[in-house]
Design an enzyme around this catalytic site. Structure first.
Site, PDB file in Angstrom:
ATOM      1  N   PRO A  87       0.835  -1.208   0.000  1.00  0.00           N
ATOM      2  CA  PRO A  87       0.000   0.000   0.000  1.00  0.00           C
ATOM      3  C   PRO A  87       0.867   1.254   0.000  1.00  0.00           C
ATOM      4  CG  PRO A  87      -0.842  -1.597   1.572  1.00  0.00           C
ATOM      5  CD  PRO A  87       0.486  -2.120   1.100  1.00  0.00           C
ATOM      6  N   GLU A  88       0.593   2.156  -0.935  1.00  0.00           N
ATOM      7  CA  GLU A  88       1.359   3.388  -1.058  1.00  0.00           C
ATOM      8  C   GLU A  88       0.507   4.541  -0.526  1.00  0.00           C
ATOM      9  OE1 GLU A  88       3.036   3.651  -5.005  1.00  0.00           O
ATOM     10  OE2 GLU A  88       3.514   1.527  -5.037  1.00  0.00           O
ATOM     11  N   ARG A 102      13.348  -3.921  -7.755  1.00  0.00           N
ATOM     12  CA  ARG A 102      11.954  -3.549  -7.983  1.00  0.00           C
ATOM     13  C   ARG A 102      11.700  -3.441  -9.483  1.00  0.00           C
ATOM     14  NH1 ARG A 102       9.821  -1.081  -3.463  1.00  0.00           N
ATOM     15  NH2 ARG A 102       7.813  -1.676  -4.353  1.00  0.00           N
ATOM     16  N   LYS A 125       3.373   6.847   4.570  1.00  0.00           N
ATOM     17  CA  LYS A 125       2.553   5.636   4.537  1.00  0.00           C
ATOM     18  C   LYS A 125       2.141   5.175   5.939  1.00  0.00           C
ATOM     19  CE  LYS A 125       5.084   4.192   0.416  1.00  0.00           C
ATOM     20  NZ  LYS A 125       5.929   3.154  -0.213  1.00  0.00           N
ATOM     21  N   ARG A 141      23.157  13.935  -6.919  1.00  0.00           N
ATOM     22  CA  ARG A 141      22.763  12.536  -6.699  1.00  0.00           C
ATOM     23  C   ARG A 141      22.861  11.762  -8.011  1.00  0.00           C
ATOM     24  NH1 ARG A 141      20.071  11.374  -1.848  1.00  0.00           N
ATOM     25  NH2 ARG A 141      19.023   9.637  -2.852  1.00  0.00           N
ATOM     26  N   HIS A 145      -5.017 -14.433   9.392  1.00  0.00           N
ATOM     27  CA  HIS A 145      -4.243 -13.207   9.173  1.00  0.00           C
ATOM     28  C   HIS A 145      -4.957 -11.945   9.655  1.00  0.00           C
ATOM     29  CE1 HIS A 145      -1.710 -15.863   6.924  1.00  0.00           C
ATOM     30  NE2 HIS A 145      -2.523 -15.951   5.900  1.00  0.00           N
ATOM     31  N   ARG A 189       1.393 -11.162   5.513  1.00  0.00           N
ATOM     32  CA  ARG A 189       2.845 -11.326   5.597  1.00  0.00           C
ATOM     33  C   ARG A 189       3.438 -10.793   6.902  1.00  0.00           C
ATOM     34  NH1 ARG A 189       5.210  -9.588  -0.219  1.00  0.00           N
ATOM     35  NH2 ARG A 189       7.081 -10.571   0.667  1.00  0.00           N
TER      36      ARG A 189
END
Length: 275
Positions: free
Chosen positions: A2-3, A264, A58, A154, A91, A109
């Site tokens: 979830p973002e 990713r 988040k 960067r 869960h 998880r």
């Protein structure tokens, strides 16, 4: 995972349900989360009133009169309202039981977190999980100049710079790919090479992408549901590149490419997005 849009959608869904309400009890079925849930937490919160339901990045922040409860949904978690009589499923690890409602944390998880920050520990903004977070994407101060200043020097790829969360929070894997597509920036471009003008486009793209996601209730790829149990619709309605490898770009028809950055998956159009 979830973002920001998913967490903010959850916050909006539970805010009117719990703010100003007294928590009857906190039920912990499984304390072994990413960090163990403190055994004393149910007694600390029983009979206390939720004063505010906030968010930072988040993290959900439930403000009580003696501290703040920090809730993170982890990789696959959701927080939803359920009938009090509904039996917990596998869960379903934590319940917040109010007189009129029950909130239930589901986390297959167990990478989520339920932590406590007492007032005597200092401002919540100084908590180690929050102290180094970047600016919120809807903060009026967030713009291309902010990004350009942060990216100076960067060498890391722009996609990975966004995922780090110390420039701007909440732009996770899905929305980083989508925002870079909107801005026309190749995700492999070194952050320091992104011009001021392109940073302007990127800041606008991040806001637009996250706004679309909020309007759609977030994204559901596997586990996420909102506070009422509804899946997010962003991915089905708006996704231009994410998980579309090999399919034609919606703008130019070029096949979308997939690559791996920092373990990713990244998706992009090699024609629309330039280095």
């Amino acid at each position: 995972m979830p973002e920001l849009p998913e967490v903010e959608t959850t916050r909006r869904g539970i805010d009117t349900v719990i703010t100003g309400r007294t928590l009857r009890r906190l039920v912990v079925r499984e304390a072994r989360m990413r960090w163990p849930i403190p055994p004393a937490l149910p007694d600390l919160l029983a009979g206390r009133t939720v004063l505010e339901c906030g968010r930072r990045g988040k993290y959900l922040l439930l403000r009580f009169d003696h501290g703040v409860q920090i809730v993170h949904l982890g990789m696959s978690g959701s927080l939803r309202r359920v009938p009090e009589q509904e039996a917990p499923r596998k869960h379903d690890h934590v319940d917040w039981v109010f007189d009129h409602a029950v909130l239930r944390l589901h986390d297959p998880r167990r990478f989520g977190a339920v932590l406590w920050h007492p007032d005597e520990a200092g401002p919540i903004a100084a908590h180690p999980l929050l102290a180094r977070l970047g600016i919120e994407p809807f903060d009026p101060r967030f713009d291309g100049r902010w990004l350009h200043a942060y990216f100076r020097g960067r060498r890391v790829a722009i996609k990975q710079a966004l995922l780090a969360g110390d420039a701007v929070v909440g732009v996770g894997n899905i929305y980083a790919s989508e925002s870079l597509f909107r801005a026309g920036i190749d995700p492999r471009t070194a952050a320091q090479r992104v011009s001021a003008a392109r940073c302007d486009r990127l800041a606008a793209a991040i806001r637009a992408t996250l706004s679309d996601a909020l309007d759609s209730g977030g994204s559901t790829l596997r586990d996420y549901v909102g506070a009422s149990g509804e899946p997010g619709a962003y991915f089905a309605i708006h996704a231009a590149v994410y998980e579309r490898a090999g399919l034609p770009c919606r703008v130019c028809g070029t096949p979308i490419r997939r690559l791996v950055q920092g373990q990713r998956a990244t998706y992009f159009c090699p024609s629309c997005q330039k280095r």
